[in-house]
Design an enzyme around this catalytic site. Structure first.
Site, PDB file in Angstrom:
ATOM      1  NE  ARG A   1      -4.768  10.112   0.762  1.00 34.55           N
ATOM      2  CZ  ARG A   1      -4.058  10.550   1.798  1.00 34.55           C
ATOM      3  NH1 ARG A   1      -4.271  11.747   2.272  1.00 34.55           N
ATOM      4  NH2 ARG A   1      -3.145   9.773   2.352  1.00 34.55           N
TER       5      ARG A   1
ATOM      6  CG  ASN B   1       3.670   1.827   3.646  1.00 36.79           C
ATOM      7  OD1 ASN B   1       4.263   2.086   4.694  1.00 36.79           O
ATOM      8  ND2 ASN B   1       2.916   2.734   3.024  1.00 36.79           N
TER       9      ASN B   1
ATOM     10  N   GLY C   1       9.407   2.820  15.073  1.00 42.26           N
ATOM     11  CA  GLY C   1       8.827   3.571  16.189  1.00 42.26           C
ATOM     12  C   GLY C   1       8.173   4.818  15.618  1.00 42.26           C
TER      13      GLY C   1
ATOM     14  CE1 TYR D   1      -1.332   0.806  13.650  1.00 39.97           C
ATOM     15  CE2 TYR D   1       0.134   1.111  15.524  1.00 39.97           C
ATOM     16  CZ  TYR D   1      -0.076   1.091  14.154  1.00 39.97           C
ATOM     17  OH  TYR D   1       0.973   1.356  13.298  1.00 39.97           O
TER      18      TYR D   1
ATOM     19  CD  GLU E   1      -1.011  12.711   4.765  1.00 43.62           C
ATOM     20  OE1 GLU E   1      -2.005  11.978   4.618  1.00 43.62           O
ATOM     21  OE2 GLU E   1      -0.578  13.460   3.888  1.00 43.62           O
ATOM     22  CG  PHE E   2       0.721   6.822  12.276  1.00 45.80           C
ATOM     23  CD1 PHE E   2       0.312   5.568  11.855  1.00 45.80           C
ATOM     24  CD2 PHE E   2       0.839   7.049  13.640  1.00 45.80           C
ATOM     25  CE1 PHE E   2       0.017   4.561  12.775  1.00 45.80           C
ATOM     26  CE2 PHE E   2       0.547   6.061  14.565  1.00 45.80           C
ATOM     27  CZ  PHE E   2       0.129   4.818  14.129  1.00 45.80           C
TER      28      PHE E   2
ATOM     29  N   GLY F   1      -0.020   1.994  -0.364  1.00 48.83           N
ATOM     30  CA  GLY F   1      -0.032   3.196   0.496  1.00 48.83           C
ATOM     31  C   GLY F   1       1.099   4.144   0.156  1.00 48.83           C
ATOM     32  CB  ALA F   2       2.825   4.887  -2.938  1.00 50.86           C
TER      33      ALA F   2
ATOM     34  CE  LYS G   1       0.736  -1.461  11.517  1.00 52.64           C
ATOM     35  NZ  LYS G   1       1.094  -1.565  10.085  1.00 52.64           N
TER      36      LYS G   1
HETATM   37  P1  NDP Z   1       0.435   7.747   6.428  1.00 54.99           P
HETATM   38  O1  NDP Z   1      -0.929   8.006   6.967  1.00 54.99           O
HETATM   39  O2  NDP Z   1       1.257   8.916   6.036  1.00 54.99           O
HETATM   40  O3  NDP Z   1       0.346   6.748   5.179  1.00 54.99           O
HETATM   41  C1  NDP Z   1      -0.520   5.653   5.171  1.00 54.99           C
HETATM   42  C2  NDP Z   1      -0.671   5.150   3.762  1.00 54.99           C
HETATM   43  O4  NDP Z   1      -1.541   4.003   3.786  1.00 54.99           O
HETATM   44  C3  NDP Z   1      -1.294   6.163   2.838  1.00 54.99           C
HETATM   45  O5  NDP Z   1      -0.635   6.163   1.599  1.00 54.99           O
HETATM   46  C4  NDP Z   1      -2.717   5.673   2.661  1.00 54.99           C
HETATM   47  O6  NDP Z   1      -3.188   5.980   1.363  1.00 54.99           O
HETATM   48  C5  NDP Z   1      -2.536   4.169   2.798  1.00 54.99           C
HETATM   49  N1  NDP Z   1      -3.769   3.518   3.172  1.00 54.99           N
HETATM   50  C6  NDP Z   1      -4.435   3.603   4.350  1.00 54.99           C
HETATM   51  N2  NDP Z   1      -5.565   2.905   4.305  1.00 54.99           N
HETATM   52  C7  NDP Z   1      -5.629   2.349   3.061  1.00 54.99           C
HETATM   53  C8  NDP Z   1      -6.574   1.532   2.390  1.00 54.99           C
HETATM   54  N3  NDP Z   1      -7.688   1.115   3.003  1.00 54.99           N
HETATM   55  N4  NDP Z   1      -6.321   1.155   1.121  1.00 54.99           N
HETATM   56  C9  NDP Z   1      -5.195   1.573   0.502  1.00 54.99           C
HETATM   57  N5  NDP Z   1      -4.258   2.353   1.070  1.00 54.99           N
HETATM   58  C10 NDP Z   1      -4.490   2.733   2.333  1.00 54.99           C
HETATM   59  O7  NDP Z   1       1.165   6.888   7.543  1.00 54.99           O
HETATM   60  P2  NDP Z   1       2.584   6.142   7.569  1.00 54.99           P
HETATM   61  O8  NDP Z   1       3.352   6.405   6.342  1.00 54.99           O
HETATM   62  O9  NDP Z   1       3.199   6.467   8.856  1.00 54.99           O
HETATM   63  O10 NDP Z   1       2.092   4.640   7.629  1.00 54.99           O
HETATM   64  C11 NDP Z   1       2.572   3.624   6.755  1.00 54.99           C
HETATM   65  C12 NDP Z   1       2.637   2.320   7.521  1.00 54.99           C
HETATM   66  O11 NDP Z   1       3.602   2.434   8.557  1.00 54.99           O
HETATM   67  C13 NDP Z   1       1.335   1.917   8.219  1.00 54.99           C
HETATM   68  O12 NDP Z   1       1.154   0.533   8.069  1.00 54.99           O
HETATM   69  C14 NDP Z   1       1.592   2.266   9.676  1.00 54.99           C
HETATM   70  O13 NDP Z   1       0.830   1.478  10.556  1.00 54.99           O
HETATM   71  C15 NDP Z   1       3.063   1.956   9.762  1.00 54.99           C
HETATM   72  N6  NDP Z   1       3.789   2.572  10.867  1.00 54.99           N
HETATM   73  C16 NDP Z   1       3.789   3.937  11.032  1.00 54.99           C
HETATM   74  C17 NDP Z   1       4.496   4.505  12.079  1.00 54.99           C
HETATM   75  C18 NDP Z   1       4.494   5.969  12.364  1.00 54.99           C
HETATM   76  O14 NDP Z   1       4.857   6.380  13.481  1.00 54.99           O
HETATM   77  N7  NDP Z   1       4.128   6.825  11.403  1.00 54.99           N
HETATM   78  C19 NDP Z   1       5.303   3.662  12.978  1.00 54.99           C
HETATM   79  C20 NDP Z   1       5.207   2.251  12.723  1.00 54.99           C
HETATM   80  C21 NDP Z   1       4.498   1.748  11.685  1.00 54.99           C
HETATM   81  P3  NDP Z   1      -4.650   6.527   1.017  1.00 54.99           P
HETATM   82  O15 NDP Z   1      -5.185   7.241   2.210  1.00 54.99           O
HETATM   83  O16 NDP Z   1      -4.440   7.406  -0.175  1.00 54.99           O
HETATM   84  O17 NDP Z   1      -5.409   5.299   0.663  1.00 54.99           O
HETATM   85  C1  8X3 Z   2       3.117   3.506  14.995  1.00 54.27           C
HETATM   86  C2  8X3 Z   2       3.991   3.635  16.173  1.00 54.27           C
HETATM   87  O1  8X3 Z   2       4.047   3.779  18.706  1.00 54.27           O
HETATM   88  O2  8X3 Z   2       2.330   5.057  17.561  1.00 54.27           O
HETATM   89  O3  8X3 Z   2       2.977   2.179  14.619  1.00 54.27           O
HETATM   90  O4  8X3 Z   2       2.154   2.681  17.748  1.00 54.27           O
HETATM   91  S1  8X3 Z   2       3.072   3.795  17.603  1.00 54.27           S
END
Ligand code: NDP
Ligand code: 8X3
Length: 254
Positions: free
Chosen positions: A35, A87, A184, A153, A189-190, A9-10, A157
């Site tokens: 992507r 990730n 947190g 979700y 793009e989350f 997920g980079a 986690k």
């Molecule tokens: P983003 O949406 O910005 O990034 C998510 C990444 O995961 C993307 O690079 C995406 O790549 C990849 N991904 C998603 N689904 C797939 C798949 N099926 N196969 C391969 N790659 C995949 O979100 P974040 O950077 O915030 O999220 C990263 C991690 O951190 C996640 O596990 C999320 O649950 C966790 N997290 C996020 C928080 C937040 O508030 N943002 C807080 C706590 C945890 P692509 O779409 O190109 O495949």
């Molecule tokens: C992402 C943080 O609080 O939206 O894991 O679940 S929260």
């Protein structure tokens, strides 16, 4: 010495920031995601800016044969993965359990739990054979607490949290460290993904407070990976200053 770091997920957010952080310290990177264009763009940037050696692998972590094909046939010079950052993950939808979309549930469970397992199943034996390695699992504050509308979700986690603890026990005798990272609110793009492209709704998540950035989480991961070999940080909750837990935030009103 240069380490070889595999990041799932980079293509955005935390994973992209982790790639940049390790590139800054001259490590070698295997970057993955679905992507392809984004991966190629990031690889080009890292090569030209930091002279980083980068291998791009494009696959969906939910697709077990694809995971096994790509990671099971790493070129010899890329096989010795020192650090795995599990990730890739997402939240899709927000709703009560009696109204949830079961397709959304499948995506979360398949990506956050099963995808992480498929990747780990291929990479952990390489680390075991070398008697060293460091696995980072990106869990969440949602893996420590449960909030309304987020049961699935949060459950996914919590599973990551449990897997981190289990992996740490199983891999102990092989000299492999496992660090669970539980962020947190991080502005990536989350929320756009959670709200299925509704950017206005996504923006409200971070309104009135300063959220974490992917770079903040990357900094912490890099720190954990830089400690002496005998030191392992097992578990870290990282929040913005304005967030006390999964549900209590302090927002400034205009
Ligand atoms: P983003 O949406 O910005 O990034 C998510 C990444 O995961 C993307 O690079 C995406 O790549 C990849 N991904 C998603 N689904 C797939 C798949 N099926 N196969 C391969 N790659 C995949 O979100 P974040 O950077 O915030 O999220 C990263 C991690 O951190 C996640 O596990 C999320 O649950 C966790 N997290 C996020 C928080 C937040 O508030 N943002 C807080 C706590 C945890 P692509 O779409 O190109 O495949
Ligand atoms: C992402 C943080 O609080 O939206 O894991 O679940 S929260």
């Amino acid at each position: 010495m240069k380490k070889t770091v595999l990041i799932t997920g980079a293509t955005s957010g935390i994973g992209e920031a982790v790639a940049v952080k390790f590139a800054e310290s001259s490590d070698r990177l295997v970057i993955t995601g679905r992507r392809k264009e984004r991966l190629e763009e990031l690889a080009g940037h890292l090569r030209s800016t930091y002279g980083t050696e980068v291998l791009v692998l494009c696959f969906d972590v939910r697709d077990r044969p694809e995971v096994e094909k790509h990671l099971g046939s790493l070129p010899e010079e890329w096989r010795n993965i020192d650090i795995l950052v599990n990730n890739a993950g997402l939240a899709v939808g927000l709703g009560h359990i009696d109204e949830g979309d079961t397709d959304d549930w499948d995506r979360m469970v398949d990506t956050n739990i099963k995808g992480l397992l498929y990747v780990t199943r291929v990479i952990a034996p390489i680390m075991v054979s070398r008697g060293k390695g460091h696995i980072f699992n990106i869990a969440s504050i949602a893996g420590k607490e449960v909030y309304e509308n987020g049961a699935v979700y949060c459950a996914s986690k919590h599973a990551v949290d449990a897997l981190s603890r289990g992996m740490r026990i199983d891999l102990l005798k092989h000299g492999i460290k496992v660090t669970n990272i539980a962020p947190g609110m991080v502005e990536t793009e989350f929320s756009l993904v959670r709200f299925k492209g509704d950017s206005a709704r996504a923006e409200t998540v971070y309104s009135g407070l300063e959220p974490l950035r992917g770079e903040d989480v990357a900094e912490v991961i890099h720190y954990c990976a830089s400690l002496p070999d005998h030191v392992c940080i097992s578990d870290l909750v990282i929040t913005p200053k304005a967030q006390a837990n999964a549900t209590n935030t302090f927002r400034k009103t205009k």
